[in-house]
Design an enzyme around this catalytic site. Structure first.
Site, short mmCIF file in Angstrom:
data_model
loop_
_atom_site.label_atom_id
_atom_site.label_comp_id
_atom_site.label_asym_id
_atom_site.label_seq_id
_atom_site.Cartn_x
_atom_site.Cartn_y
_atom_site.Cartn_z
N GLY A 52 0.86 -1.18 0.00
CA GLY A 52 0.00 0.00 0.00
C GLY A 52 0.89 1.22 0.00
CB THR A 53 1.35 3.81 -2.13
OG1 THR A 53 0.04 3.76 -2.68
CG2 THR A 53 2.22 2.83 -2.85
CB THR A 54 0.21 8.04 -0.62
OG1 THR A 54 1.22 7.71 -1.56
CG2 THR A 54 0.50 9.38 0.00
CB ALA A 227 3.63 3.20 -5.89
#
Lengths: 280, 260
Positions: A52-54, A227
């Site tokens: 998972g990113t941000t 991403a």
């Protein structure tokens, strides 16, 4: 006496022994194999798993807002387009996760249960500081796996009922905890999200403005970080935005997020880099 | 060495049951009854911190009378059991029936083990269902028997007289205010036929499992001002307009049956 505790279906002695109010401590004694950090991995091996990113958060006048994009990636492939990375931890706090999705979701589940368990056993809730510290311990427990590429870096936000304001805590992979005054971001797109919020943030934001701010920041993160997923207009997949105020945790409804996300994307048609802050 | 006396198993068990029953009869009762939107728990308890009624899991609550340290121990064991089960499987796999079974086994083993004294507790494990028909109430006695109860149940001292009074006045589909009033009336009665006592809100511990609650966790304590309003009947109007559908739906058949 020993015969009583075996083969009768009776609660094992550990269940009835007065002791810790922590579910994690109980689990460590009773079924340590269920603890996320306790699994031994062969040394020197790296595993590829969805990441998972941000995650972004901002404090506003009546509380705090926590939001996350919806993309999970595995290398250069999009693993999932509609993953959820923002979860309520209890009534007055929420946690957002960046890092290895599988482990992070499990960590959130255990963290939620830890807070609930304490509340049921003790008849009262932990302080916000206590909850933040509990999360530190959990991240530290995952350090071994983090060193093999399975890192989990959550962000914790909540409304402090004692102080009467929203607070944000960020962590590093070793469990290092720091409190952020006004806004914070974590994950691969965090550099861009933080830059965006730095220009747009004001301390007197309303809840609605704060929600717009974090969506703008996520847009900027998605703009520059492959991403991070931007608003998906075709599939109608928009960020998850959670508001925590004196009233407790409230996840913005699909209509509310759609309205904010569509107005942000509309704005970007004329001004692709987004709203501009004054030069001086 | 003196020869031990022979005690028949019947006599030994009867003695233990008698011992436990006496301990329980010393305590004040707890009343559990269903209402339109769920299950209500009413106990006479002046303490704000030491509870007789507690949350176990999403839809499951626990009520107990007897020795505090013993039922508190069982309550914590139950919370640990439920949380561990929900974490290993899924939240939906934690049921009142499963919990009642574990309690029954635990109490039963303690009761019949010669080395331990029997627990002086009586427990209620209740689970609120999606509709009134799915509500479950289990009563557990110190010897580990489980009784599946319907509508209303009382444990503790004077349980019989309170229970009879309560079951005569309980109706299916009562509003919360009505249910609480009946419960408090039943607790306030004098078992010897004297004038009933007056119970004020701060002498009561009241909690509900409310199926209409939007949260996953359905357990809620009803405290101070809200409890006062409910008992005075001021909130009844608001209550009716709030849950008009549920209340009307549940009360409907009962009323027609009465008229017919």
């Amino acid at each position: 006496m020993e015969a009583n505790t075996r083969g009768t279906g009776r609660l094992p002695a550990a269940f009835l022994t007065p002791g810790s109010s922590s579910f994690i401590d109980f689990l460590a004694e009773q079924s340590p194999d269920l603890l996320p950090g306790r699994r031994a991995l062969p040394a020197g091996l790296t595993v590829e798993a969805p990441h998972g990113t941000t995650i972004v958060a901002a404090v506003f006048a009546g509380g705090v807002v926590l939001a996350g994009d919806r993309r999970a990636t595995m290398g250069n492939v999009i693993a999932q387009r509609d993953i959820e990375k923002v979860f309520p931890a209890d009534e007055y706090s929420a946690v957002g996760i960046a890092g290895t999705a599988g482990l992070a979701v499990e960590m959130v589940r255990l963290f939620q249960l830890e807070l609930e368990h304490y509340e049921k056993i003790e008849g009262t809730t932990l302080s916000l500081e206590g909850k933040a510290n509990r999360l530190t311990t959990m991240i530290r427990g995952n350090l071994g796996m983090a060193m093999q590429g399975l890192a989990v870096v959550p962000m914790f936000a909540g409304y402090d009922l004692d102080l009467g304001r929203g607070r944000i805590f960020t962590y590093d992979v070793t469990g290092g905890r720091s409190e952020e005054r006004s806004f914070a971001a974590t994950g691969s797109g965090s550099v861009f999200a933080r830059g965006s919020m730095k220009k747009l943030y004001r301390p007197d934001l309303t809840a609605d403005q704060a929600a717009t701010l974090v969506v703008q920041a996520l847009y900027d993160a998605a703009d520059d970080d492959s991403a991070t997923g931007g608003p998906d207009l075709a599939r109608r997949i928009f960020p998850i935005v959670g508001l925590i105020t004196e009233e407790g945790f409230h996840r913005l409804s699909e209509e509310e997020v759609t309205r904010i996300a569509v107005s942000v994307t509309d704005g970007r048609r004329n001004q692709p880099d987004g709203p501009q802050a004054p030069l001086l | 060495m003196s020869t031990p006396f022979y005690v028949s198993p019947q006599q030994a068990m009867a003695d233990r049951a008698e011992y436990a029953r006496k301990g329980i009869a010393r305590g004040r009762s707890v009343v559990v009854l269903t209402y339109a939107d769920g299950i209500a728990f009413v106990a006479e308890n002046t303490s704000r911190a030491l509870h007789k009624v507690s949350e176990i899991y999403d839809k499951i609550a626990f009520a107990a009378v007897g020795r505090y340290n013993e039922f508190e121990n069982l309550r914590i064991g139950g919370v640990r059991y439920a949380d561990l089960r929900g974490y290993s499987y899924d939240r939906a796999d934690v049921t009142a029936r499963g919990l009642a079974n574990v309690y029954a086994q635990t109490l039963g083993t303690i009761f019949s083990s010669v080395g331990e004294k029997p627990y002086e507790v009586e427990l209620i494990v209740a689970e609120v269902g999606r509709s009134a028909e799915d509500d479950q109430i289990y009563r557990l006695t110190p010897d580990g028997s489980v009784v599946d109860e319907k509508n209303s149940v009382v444990v503790g001292g004077n349980a019989d007289s309170i229970g009879t009074y309560l079951s005569q006045r309980h109706r299916v589909g009562m509003s919360l205010a009505e249910a609480l009033k009946v419960a408090v009336e039943s607790l306030a009665r004098d078992p010897n036929g004297g004038t009933p006592r007056t119970l004020t809100p701060d002498q009561l511990e009241v909690a509900v499992l409310d199926r209409a609650r939007p949260q996953q966790r359905k357990f809620k304590r009803i405290l101070g001002a809200q409890l006062g309003r409910l008992l005075d009947g001021e909130e009844e109007a608001a209550e009716d307009s709030d849950g008009a559908e549920g209340a009307a739906g549940a009360a409907g058949p009962e009323e027609t049956a009465g008229e017919a």
